[in-house]
Design a protein around this motif. Structure first.
Motif, PDB file in Angstrom:
ATOM      1  N   ILE A  22       0.872  -1.183   0.000  1.00 33.39           N
ATOM      2  CA  ILE A  22       0.000   0.000   0.000  1.00 33.39           C
ATOM      3  C   ILE A  22       0.911   1.237   0.000  1.00 33.39           C
ATOM      4  N   GLY A  23       0.518   2.278  -0.716  1.00 36.74           N
ATOM      5  CA  GLY A  23       1.301   3.511  -0.699  1.00 36.74           C
ATOM      6  C   GLY A  23       1.399   4.060   0.717  1.00 36.74           C
ATOM      7  N   ASP A  24       2.527   4.722   1.032  1.00 37.54           N
ATOM      8  CA  ASP A  24       2.691   5.216   2.404  1.00 37.54           C
ATOM      9  C   ASP A  24       3.352   6.593   2.404  1.00 37.54           C
ATOM     10  N   LEU A  25       3.736   7.051   3.585  1.00 43.69           N
ATOM     11  CA  LEU A  25       4.253   8.413   3.763  1.00 43.69           C
ATOM     12  C   LEU A  25       5.775   8.460   3.701  1.00 43.69           C
ATOM     13  N   GLY A  26       6.367   7.477   3.034  1.00 41.12           N
ATOM     14  CA  GLY A  26       7.815   7.398   2.934  1.00 41.12           C
ATOM     15  C   GLY A  26       8.361   8.103   1.698  1.00 41.12           C
ATOM     16  N   ASP A  27       9.489   7.602   1.210  1.00 40.43           N
ATOM     17  CA  ASP A  27      10.259   8.279   0.163  1.00 40.43           C
ATOM     18  C   ASP A  27       9.436   8.584  -1.092  1.00 40.43           C
ATOM     19  N   ARG A  28       8.560   7.666  -1.512  1.00 40.65           N
ATOM     20  CA  ARG A  28       7.815   7.892  -2.759  1.00 40.65           C
ATOM     21  C   ARG A  28       6.870   9.088  -2.642  1.00 40.65           C
ATOM     22  N   ALA A  29       6.367   9.337  -1.439  1.00 42.32           N
ATOM     23  CA  ALA A  29       5.499  10.512  -1.230  1.00 42.32           C
ATOM     24  C   ALA A  29       6.311  11.801  -1.409  1.00 42.32           C
ATOM     25  N   TYR A  30       7.545  11.808  -0.903  1.00 44.60           N
ATOM     26  CA  TYR A  30       8.419  12.976  -1.068  1.00 44.60           C
ATOM     27  C   TYR A  30       8.790  13.169  -2.544  1.00 44.60           C
ATOM     28  N   ARG A  31       9.041  12.047  -3.254  1.00 37.10           N
ATOM     29  CA  ARG A  31       9.366  12.150  -4.689  1.00 37.10           C
ATOM     30  C   ARG A  31       8.158  12.671  -5.475  1.00 37.10           C
ATOM     31  N   PHE A  32       6.960  12.302  -5.044  1.00 30.96           N
ATOM     32  CA  PHE A  32       5.751  12.795  -5.710  1.00 30.96           C
ATOM     33  C   PHE A  32       5.638  14.317  -5.544  1.00 30.96           C
ATOM     34  N   ILE A  33       5.948  14.806  -4.343  1.00 33.97           N
ATOM     35  CA  ILE A  33       5.926  16.254  -4.104  1.00 33.97           C
ATOM     36  C   ILE A  33       6.978  16.946  -4.972  1.00 33.97           C
ATOM     37  N   ASP A  34       8.162  16.337  -5.091  1.00 29.53           N
ATOM     38  CA  ASP A  34       9.198  16.901  -5.981  1.00 29.53           C
ATOM     39  C   ASP A  34       8.665  17.006  -7.409  1.00 29.53           C
ATOM     40  N   ASP A  84      14.243  -2.521  13.239  1.00 18.02           N
ATOM     41  CA  ASP A  84      15.543  -2.863  12.647  1.00 18.02           C
ATOM     42  C   ASP A  84      15.339  -3.110  11.160  1.00 18.02           C
ATOM     43  N   GLN A  85      16.400  -2.893  10.377  1.00 21.85           N
ATOM     44  CA  GLN A  85      16.309  -3.178   8.938  1.00 21.85           C
ATOM     45  C   GLN A  85      15.910  -4.636   8.712  1.00 21.85           C
ATOM     46  N   SER A  86      16.366  -5.542   9.585  1.00 25.68           N
ATOM     47  CA  SER A  86      16.060  -6.977   9.427  1.00 25.68           C
ATOM     48  C   SER A  86      14.558  -7.256   9.571  1.00 25.68           C
ATOM     49  N   ASP A  87      13.827  -6.345  10.244  1.00 28.76           N
ATOM     50  CA  ASP A  87      12.372  -6.531  10.371  1.00 28.76           C
ATOM     51  C   ASP A  87      11.670  -6.432   9.022  1.00 28.76           C
ATOM     52  N   LEU A  88      12.368  -5.839   8.037  1.00 33.36           N
ATOM     53  CA  LEU A  88      11.759  -5.652   6.708  1.00 33.36           C
ATOM     54  C   LEU A  88      12.340  -6.616   5.677  1.00 33.36           C
ATOM     55  N   ASP A  89      13.056  -7.643   6.151  1.00 33.04           N
ATOM     56  CA  ASP A  89      13.660  -8.604   5.212  1.00 33.04           C
ATOM     57  C   ASP A  89      12.609  -9.485   4.542  1.00 33.04           C
ATOM     58  N   ASP A  90      11.562  -9.807   5.285  1.00 33.44           N
ATOM     59  CA  ASP A  90      10.610 -10.805   4.795  1.00 33.44           C
ATOM     60  C   ASP A  90       9.292 -10.141   4.395  1.00 33.44           C
ATOM     61  N   VAL A  91       9.337  -9.317   3.337  1.00 32.18           N
ATOM     62  CA  VAL A  91       8.121  -8.618   2.881  1.00 32.18           C
ATOM     63  C   VAL A  91       7.329  -9.546   1.964  1.00 32.18           C
ATOM     64  N   PRO A  92       6.026  -9.724   2.198  1.00 31.12           N
ATOM     65  CA  PRO A  92       5.227 -10.593   1.317  1.00 31.12           C
ATOM     66  C   PRO A  92       5.260 -10.109  -0.137  1.00 31.12           C
ATOM     67  N   ASP A  93       4.914 -10.990  -1.033  1.00 35.33           N
ATOM     68  CA  ASP A  93       4.885 -10.673  -2.466  1.00 35.33           C
ATOM     69  C   ASP A  93       3.538 -10.030  -2.801  1.00 35.33           C
ATOM     70  N   PHE A  94       3.368  -8.765  -2.366  1.00 36.01           N
ATOM     71  CA  PHE A  94       2.084  -8.077  -2.533  1.00 36.01           C
ATOM     72  C   PHE A  94       1.796  -7.804  -4.009  1.00 36.01           C
ATOM     73  N   PRO A  95       0.507  -7.770  -4.396  1.00 34.76           N
ATOM     74  CA  PRO A  95       0.175  -7.363  -5.767  1.00 34.76           C
ATOM     75  C   PRO A  95       0.623  -5.923  -6.028  1.00 34.76           C
ATOM     76  N   VAL A  96       1.029  -5.644  -7.243  1.00 27.85           N
ATOM     77  CA  VAL A  96       1.552  -4.321  -7.599  1.00 27.85           C
ATOM     78  C   VAL A  96       0.432  -3.390  -8.055  1.00 27.85           C
ATOM     79  N   GLU A  97      -0.616  -3.931  -8.672  1.00 24.91           N
ATOM     80  CA  GLU A  97      -1.634  -3.089  -9.326  1.00 24.91           C
ATOM     81  C   GLU A  97      -2.735  -2.616  -8.376  1.00 24.91           C
ATOM     82  N   TYR A  98      -2.915  -3.274  -7.246  1.00 22.34           N
ATOM     83  CA  TYR A  98      -4.012  -2.912  -6.347  1.00 22.34           C
ATOM     84  C   TYR A  98      -3.611  -3.227  -4.906  1.00 22.34           C
ATOM     85  N   VAL A  99      -4.409  -2.717  -3.970  1.00 25.94           N
ATOM     86  CA  VAL A  99      -4.152  -2.969  -2.543  1.00 25.94           C
ATOM     87  C   VAL A  99      -5.013  -4.137  -2.078  1.00 25.94           C
ATOM     88  N   ASP A 100      -4.380  -5.177  -1.564  1.00 25.35           N
ATOM     89  CA  ASP A 100      -5.094  -6.304  -0.956  1.00 25.35           C
ATOM     90  C   ASP A 100      -5.166  -6.024   0.543  1.00 25.35           C
TER      91      ASP A 100
END
Length: 392
Positions: A22-34, A84-100
């Protein structure tokens, strides 16, 4: 308020690219503002930012003031030391086109739980102090919301956790029950508050970044709130409910060219006389907290302030109903007296009568023109560009 002529894009943060489902308030949001700044845009319009309830819709939120914790950026939690960065090692294979949503909710909630565990053990004095200040400043809605969500989780397997199906003492907020459950679910309540702290911290940083680049954020306030919300549970006297807590009338719109049976939204209706007698205090607080989050507010279903369609709760569609009088100009005068200048856009689509137009013009609120409504073959169509008024 007079708005300068400007251009922008409507994009809810959930639609930003993200590896976390799902889109969030991280880097991509800042790039969108740019991108907006580089393209000479001045407005970023979003949907309501609240925690989504029924149907995962931002127009059916569990709170009119809280933020959606699903928008919290995991990468930012790592940067701030909550994961920790290791907490984000195991990200599920989420769909790219929509939010599940089901999948995302499960994944994000366990990350937020980890962040809260880390905060409890390792928080710096600065983090603790910032969290305490946040809870104090927003205590007016935050305590009710946090207890509501903790109770909801606790009763989730009982008719989906809807508040009027809880044990009656807590459903109807008997003081002793509030005290007992606040103590019993103390850690869960704090955890909900902490997720709100994370959302608000990340959102304010993003908004500051946008404003520094001369970009204003256009938010969205639905006129009605969800039945299954902390707002209704904590303020039953402000809504048309019966003794069992069920709505007696619900919101919607009558049949029109979009729908033969109209739209039955199901939101409970306000007791406007009760609100007026209290100086519309609940609404003042609601708009004040929303104006903190955004620069301009679009009021959804503006016509409902003049008159709204009241549907008996027992009716399955919006065909049977009646027009009831809204608070009109007295409401916006009260808002202006308490909040000052009102940078509001009126969503004035649908069947709009002359008294609704007069109300909008009285307070100089711009209305809306939808280009795709324009080309129905009639030269007097108000949505054709040649008929636009300046304040649109």
């Amino acid at each position: 308020m007079r708005f300068p002529r400007s251009s922008g894009i409507l994009l809810h943060p959930t639609s930003l690219p993200s590896r976390y489902g799902i889109g969030d308030l991280g880097d991509r949001a800042y790039r969108f503002i740019d991108f907006l700044a580089q393209a000479g845009q001045r407005l970023w319009q979003i949907l309501p930012l609240g925690p989504t309830g029924y149907g995962d819709s931002p127009y059916q939120c569990f709170s009119a003031s809280a933020g959606n914790p699903l928008l919290v950026s995991p990468d930012q939690l790592v940067a701030d030391g909550y994961l920790d960065q290791s907490d984000l090692d195991d990200v599920p294979d989420f769909p790219v086109e929509y939010v599940d949503y089901g999948w995302v909710i499960q994944y994000k909630e366990q990350l937020l739980d980890k962040a809260f565990n880390r905060f409890e053990v390792n928080a710096t004095d600065g983090q603790k102090s910032a969290f305490d200040s946040f809870c104090q400043e927003r205590g007016e809605w935050l305590q009710d919301f946090a207890l509501f969500m903790a109770l909801k989780r606790h009763h989730m397997h009982h008719e989906g956790g809807v508040w009027n199906k809880w044990p009656s003492d807590i459903a109807f907020r008997e003081p002793g029950a509030i005290e007992d459950w606040t103590e019993k679910l103390g850690r869960e309540v704090e955890s909900v508050k902490f997720a709100q702290f994370l959302f608000y911290t990340q959102w304010f940083a993003l908004k500051r970044y946008a404003n520094e680049r001369d970009i204003k954020i256009v938010g969205d306030v639905p006129i009605f709130v969800a039945y299954d919300s902390a707002d209704v549970w904590a303020n039953r006297d402000l809504f048309f409910l019966d003794e069992a807590g069920d709505p007696t009338f619900v919101a919607g719109v009558p049949p029109d060219y979009f729908s033969e049976t109209g739209q039955r939204w199901g939101n409970p209706l306000y007791r406007w006389k009760t609100l007026a007698a209290r100086g519309y205090d609940w609404w003042v607080n609601r708009l004040r907290s929303n104006f903190e989050l955004v620069d301009i507010l679009r009021i959804d279903h503006f016509r409902g302030f003049q008159a709204y369609w009241a549907i008996p709760f027992s009716e399955p569609t919006a065909v049977v109903g009646k027009w009831a009088k809204g608070p009109g100009a007295s409401f916006f005068r009260a808002m202006r007296d308490e909040l000052g200048e009102l940078p509001i856009i009126a969503e004035d689509l649908g069947v709009i009568t002359s008294d609704v137009i007069a109300l909008r013009k009285k307070f100089h609120f711009p209305g809306m023109k939808i280009l795709q409504f324009a080309f129905g073959g009639e030269c007097n169509n108000n949505f054709l560009p040649h008929s636009f008024e300046p304040n649109s």
